[in-house]
Design a protein around this motif. Structure first.
Motif, mmCIF file in Angstrom:
data_model
loop_
_atom_site.group_PDB
_atom_site.id
_atom_site.type_symbol
_atom_site.label_atom_id
_atom_site.label_comp_id
_atom_site.label_asym_id
_atom_site.label_seq_id
_atom_site.Cartn_x
_atom_site.Cartn_y
_atom_site.Cartn_z
ATOM 1 N N TYR A 159 -32.059 22.292 -9.388
ATOM 2 C CA TYR A 159 -31.902 21.064 -8.600
ATOM 3 C C TYR A 159 -32.768 19.941 -9.167
ATOM 4 O O TYR A 159 -32.294 18.827 -9.407
ATOM 5 C CB TYR A 159 -32.290 21.373 -7.155
ATOM 6 C CG TYR A 159 -32.086 20.262 -6.147
ATOM 7 C CD1 TYR A 159 -30.973 20.249 -5.320
ATOM 8 C CD2 TYR A 159 -33.040 19.252 -5.985
ATOM 9 C CE1 TYR A 159 -30.798 19.259 -4.359
ATOM 10 C CE2 TYR A 159 -32.880 18.256 -5.047
ATOM 11 C CZ TYR A 159 -31.748 18.257 -4.230
ATOM 12 O OH TYR A 159 -31.580 17.269 -3.292
ATOM 13 N N GLU A 160 -34.041 20.256 -9.401
ATOM 14 C CA GLU A 160 -34.968 19.241 -9.897
ATOM 15 C C GLU A 160 -34.672 18.862 -11.340
ATOM 16 O O GLU A 160 -34.755 17.692 -11.713
ATOM 17 C CB GLU A 160 -36.410 19.745 -9.776
ATOM 18 C CG GLU A 160 -36.909 19.912 -8.347
ATOM 19 C CD GLU A 160 -36.384 21.174 -7.663
ATOM 20 O OE1 GLU A 160 -35.803 22.054 -8.367
ATOM 21 O OE2 GLU A 160 -36.540 21.292 -6.432
ATOM 22 N N ARG A 165 -32.712 14.997 -15.403
ATOM 23 C CA ARG A 165 -31.837 14.778 -16.552
ATOM 24 C C ARG A 165 -30.802 13.691 -16.264
ATOM 25 O O ARG A 165 -30.551 12.822 -17.110
ATOM 26 C CB ARG A 165 -31.148 16.094 -16.916
ATOM 27 C CG ARG A 165 -32.110 17.131 -17.482
ATOM 28 C CD ARG A 165 -31.519 18.528 -17.495
ATOM 29 N NE ARG A 165 -32.464 19.488 -18.078
ATOM 30 C CZ ARG A 165 -32.287 20.810 -18.069
ATOM 31 N NH1 ARG A 165 -31.218 21.337 -17.494
ATOM 32 N NH2 ARG A 165 -33.198 21.598 -18.626
ATOM 33 N N ALA A 166 -30.194 13.738 -15.085
ATOM 34 C CA ALA A 166 -29.208 12.716 -14.730
ATOM 35 C C ALA A 166 -29.858 11.338 -14.650
ATOM 36 O O ALA A 166 -29.291 10.340 -15.108
ATOM 37 C CB ALA A 166 -28.540 13.069 -13.402
ATOM 38 N N LEU A 199 -28.240 12.779 -4.910
ATOM 39 C CA LEU A 199 -27.834 11.575 -5.632
ATOM 40 C C LEU A 199 -28.747 10.396 -5.299
ATOM 41 O O LEU A 199 -29.086 9.603 -6.181
ATOM 42 C CB LEU A 199 -26.380 11.232 -5.312
ATOM 43 C CG LEU A 199 -25.769 10.055 -6.079
ATOM 44 C CD1 LEU A 199 -25.977 10.199 -7.580
ATOM 45 C CD2 LEU A 199 -24.292 9.910 -5.743
ATOM 46 N N VAL A 200 -29.168 10.294 -4.057
ATOM 47 C CA VAL A 200 -30.121 9.251 -3.696
ATOM 48 C C VAL A 200 -31.413 9.435 -4.480
ATOM 49 O O VAL A 200 -32.010 8.477 -4.982
ATOM 50 C CB VAL A 200 -30.390 9.264 -2.176
ATOM 51 C CG1 VAL A 200 -31.638 8.442 -1.835
ATOM 52 C CG2 VAL A 200 -29.188 8.722 -1.409
ATOM 53 N N GLY A 201 -31.855 10.680 -4.609
ATOM 54 C CA GLY A 201 -33.065 10.951 -5.385
ATOM 55 C C GLY A 201 -32.916 10.529 -6.839
ATOM 56 O O GLY A 201 -33.851 9.986 -7.441
ATOM 57 N N VAL A 202 -31.724 10.742 -7.389
ATOM 58 C CA VAL A 202 -31.466 10.332 -8.768
ATOM 59 C C VAL A 202 -31.545 8.815 -8.901
ATOM 60 O O VAL A 202 -32.203 8.283 -9.804
ATOM 61 C CB VAL A 202 -30.077 10.830 -9.229
ATOM 62 C CG1 VAL A 202 -29.693 10.201 -10.565
ATOM 63 C CG2 VAL A 202 -30.069 12.352 -9.340
#
Length: 310
Positions: A159-160, A165-166, A199-202
């Motif tokens: 997950y992390e 990476r994204a 996605l918000v975290g990304v």
């Protein structure tokens, strides 16, 4: 309820598949509605709504803006890169594509980009290559007057790791896009990207003004066994939204989307202060592509008017 009865209740004439393509751009029998000026958002048409017709050659992608205006009375379009792969660097083709849109008074909003590599690839060199693979679509978007390209945040690992990476790949692409005054927006589009919290975290990790989201009402399936809540996900993604995708599949007797509460979803969109384009993306099989688009448009206009009056 059969298709003809449904369309009659929706207030417009059914257009069969043959009639849709019997004259240029399906003008026969079509009396499209117009957008209500009181709505807090504008309506655009995602090209994927007509993907079967473009793939089988019934429609020519160069005429997309003309079809949007003349068939559906929609004044903004969202292109799909897969229909322009052979023409993305063909200046003559792009000139004609832009001239058709301008001639119809249609705004080019964004380009949805797929199949250009994983922006979250575990290999840094592959991430960089994936970012560079998108540059040609940024060039096309700039030429057409789009505000953004829509990309995917595909990755692998924990997950992390996938988040890091994204975010790295998106930052590389967003830095290039920023120099062109263009946005890079990410759709919830399967895998962890359909986990809105992830996605918000990304997006927060990228931390660039031109990198945001494109919430899709329907794409919240993370895996075969896991689905994120559509309403929670939309609410979490909206603060970062630079576009909205109104996914639709089927409609009930009253013209409401049978699987999604559009009033609730559009209230979330409104509460977020969003006033941009909401793109119609019909993916059902109960109605034809043209009828599904019109049904979604009618629903959006009705909901928009009700929210304006509320």
């Amino acid at each position: 309820m059969d298709r003809k009865t449904f369309l009659s209740r929706m207030g417009y004439t059914a257009i069969g598949g043959a009639a849709l393509f019997s004259t240029p751009f399906g003008l026969t029998g079509c009396t499209p509605g117009t957008q209500d000026a009181e709505m807090f958002f504008d309506i655009s048409l995602a090209q994927w709504s007509l993907n079967n017709s473009f793939f089988n050659g019934s429609l020519d992608p160069i005429n997309f803006a003309r079809i949007a205006r003349q068939q559906f009375d929609i004044g903004a379009v969202e292109y799909v890169n897969r229909f322009y792969t052979d023409h993305v660097t063909d200046q003559g083709y792009l000139n004609e594509l832009r001239n058709i849109a301008n001639g119809e008074g249609v705004e080019s909003v964004l380009i949805m980009c797929d199949n250009e590599g994983a922006l979250g690839d575990p290999d840094p060199a592959a991430r960089q290559q994936a970012a560079e693979n998108h540059y040609k679509w940024l060039d096309m978007a700039s030429f057409l007057g789009c505000h953004s390209i829509r990309v995917n945040a595909a990755s692998s690992g924990s997950y992390e790791e996938q988040m890091q990476r994204a975010a790295d790949g998106l930052r590389r692409l967003s830095e290039h896009a920023a120099g062109m005054n263009l946005g890079v927006i990410v759709e919830n589009h399967g895998g962890l990207s359909s986990n809105a919290e992830w996605l918000v975290g990304v997006i927060e990790m990228v931390d660039m003004e031109n990198c945001g989201t494109l919430p899709d009402f329907g794409n919240f399936r993370i895996s075969q066994d896991e689905t994120y809540d559509n309403y929670r996900g939309t609410e979490e993604l909206m603060p970062y939204a630079k576009g909205v995708s109104a996914k639709s599949y089927a409609f009930d007797d009253n013209g409401n989307e049978a699987n999604l509460d559009y009033m609730r979803l559009m209230q979330i969109v409104k509460d977020a202060g969003y006033t941009g384009y909401v793109g119609i993306e019909y993916e059902g099989d109960e109605l034809s592509e043209s009828d599904g688009i019109m049904a979604t448009k009618e629903l959006l206009m009705r909901v928009g008017k009700e929210l304006a009056d509320g």
